[in-house]
Design a protein around this motif. Structure first.
Motif, short mmCIF file in Angstrom:
data_model
loop_
_atom_site.label_atom_id
_atom_site.label_comp_id
_atom_site.label_asym_id
_atom_site.label_seq_id
_atom_site.Cartn_x
_atom_site.Cartn_y
_atom_site.Cartn_z
N PRO A 1 0.80 -1.23 0.00
CA PRO A 1 0.00 0.00 0.00
C PRO A 1 0.84 1.28 0.00
CG PRO A 1 -0.92 -1.60 1.52
CD PRO A 1 0.39 -2.15 1.08
N SER A 2 1.89 1.30 0.80
CA SER A 2 2.75 2.51 0.85
C SER A 2 3.43 2.74 -0.49
CB SER A 2 3.81 2.36 1.94
OG SER A 2 3.20 2.28 3.22
N SER B 1 -2.61 3.24 -10.80
CA SER B 1 -2.47 1.88 -10.28
C SER B 1 -3.80 1.15 -10.33
CB SER B 1 -1.93 1.91 -8.85
OG SER B 1 -2.77 2.69 -8.02
N GLU C 1 -7.40 -0.81 -1.71
CA GLU C 1 -7.82 0.57 -1.44
C GLU C 1 -6.76 1.59 -1.83
OE1 GLU C 1 -8.80 0.44 2.70
OE2 GLU C 1 -10.82 -0.38 2.34
N ALA C 2 -5.50 1.19 -1.83
CA ALA C 2 -4.42 2.10 -2.21
C ALA C 2 -4.40 2.37 -3.71
CB ALA C 2 -3.07 1.55 -1.76
N CYS C 3 -4.92 1.43 -4.50
CA CYS C 3 -4.90 1.59 -5.96
C CYS C 3 -5.95 2.60 -6.42
CB CYS C 3 -5.16 0.24 -6.64
SG CYS C 3 -3.81 -0.95 -6.43
N THR C 4 -5.70 3.22 -7.55
CA THR C 4 -6.63 4.24 -8.05
C THR C 4 -7.86 3.63 -8.70
OG1 THR C 4 -5.30 4.35 -10.08
CG2 THR C 4 -4.83 5.98 -8.38
N GLU D 1 -6.11 -3.49 2.10
CA GLU D 1 -5.33 -2.25 2.13
C GLU D 1 -4.69 -1.95 0.78
OE1 GLU D 1 -5.97 -3.83 6.10
OE2 GLU D 1 -5.08 -4.72 4.30
N THR D 2 -4.22 -2.99 0.11
CA THR D 2 -3.59 -2.80 -1.21
C THR D 2 -4.63 -2.41 -2.24
OG1 THR D 2 -1.76 -4.29 -0.72
CG2 THR D 2 -2.31 -3.97 -3.04
N ASN E 1 1.32 6.43 -7.14
CA ASN E 1 0.17 7.18 -7.65
C ASN E 1 0.49 8.64 -7.93
OD1 ASN E 1 -1.42 4.89 -7.53
ND2 ASN E 1 -2.35 5.41 -5.54
N LYS F 1 0.81 4.05 -3.06
CA LYS F 1 0.43 5.45 -2.82
C LYS F 1 1.51 6.40 -3.34
CE LYS F 1 -2.47 4.41 1.19
NZ LYS F 1 -2.58 4.44 2.68
N GLU F 2 2.76 6.02 -3.18
CA GLU F 2 3.85 6.85 -3.71
C GLU F 2 3.86 6.79 -5.25
OE1 GLU F 2 8.72 7.19 -3.43
OE2 GLU F 2 7.62 6.03 -1.93
#
Length: 258
Positions: A177-178, A189, A226-229, A223-224, A184, A181-182
């Motif tokens: 996830p981190s 993503s 949700e991190a994607c666009t 979590e992964t 993005n 986010k970076e």
């Protein structure tokens, strides 16, 4: 050329430990390639070959093919069939095995219009080897793996990748996830999921793109995702519920580059 005749030779035992222990491979900073094609590909891809072990039979049958490998290796050993069998991971060795320094295939995330595949907790070495091989064939710019994936330097991954391991840039990360986010901030993503998503054939894969593929049994973590666009899926017919991880990743990579 030095000779190794006994299966109790120190180098044979060292290679056997590298074959079976990911921890030892990390500590030593090297891994094992086994088989004619996979070993020769190491030389052709400019990997640093520390040692080559070859049987007389393999040397006689494949002298021309082996020449680049034997020329680039720091050490070459003529090895008995019994010692070779003790060193090898396969049941029917081809008579060629080598020790290679871990690779420096760095991903440059600052370049533009690149396509990446991210693997979260992929456990099957055969899947990982196939994904690397497909990424190489399709020109994917890099494979990103979470640290809980199977070891990229395991014998099965190396054999399954058929030389792609030496050529495909890859990166191992601690937290998907981190990282996403970076990423993005530089591109888009996509989380590959089974349902509640639009079809991969409708996705816009222009500019910098990352597609995340999850564990064989459980898929991506919440979590992964949700991190994607965006979320995408491979639409399936009849009663099919899911695909093998390497098959799914291969379809996704094809859609990314076509």
């Amino acid at each position: 050329m030095k000779e190794i005749l006994s299966k109790d030779n120190k180098l044979i035992k060292y290679i056997s430990k590298l074959q079976t222990s990911a921890k030892f491979r990390r500590e030593e900073g090297c891994f094992i390639a086994e088989g004619l094609r996979v070993c020769v590909e190491a030389a052709l891809s400019n990997a640093k070959v520390l040692s080559v072990l070859v049987t007389d039979n393999a040397l006689q049958r494949h002298s021309e093919e082996l020449k680049p490998l034997l020329d680039c290796a720091e050490e070459v050993y003529l090895t008995s069939e019994k010692a070779m069998s003790a060193a090898c991971d396969t049941k029917s060795p081809q008579g060629v095995i080598c020790v290679i320094k871990t690779l420096d295939n760095i991903i440059d995330l600052d370049t533009i219009n690149n396509k990446y595949i991210l693997l979260e907790n992929v456990q099957d070495p055969s899947n990982l080897g196939t994904i690397l091989r497909t990424a190489d064939a399709l020109g994917i710019n890099g494979v990103i793996m979470t640290s809980d994936c199977c070891d990229v330097y395991s014998p099965k991954v190396c054999r399954g990748a058929m030389g792609a391991l030496y050529r495909v840039p890859f990166m191992i990360i601690d937290n998907a996830p981190s990282f996403i986010k970076e990423f993005n901030l530089k591109g888009k993503s996509f989380a590959a999921v089974v349902k509640d998503a639009y079809s991969v054939t409708d996705a816009d894969f222009s500019s910098n793109v990352l597609v995340a593929v999850g564990n064989e049994g459980n898929g991506l973590t919440k979590e992964t995702i949700e991190a994607c666009t965006s979320k995408i899926t491979i639409k399936m017919c009849n009663n099919a519920e899911s695909l093998n991880a390497s098959i799914a990743a291969s379809i996704l990579m094809w859609e990314m580059i076509k």
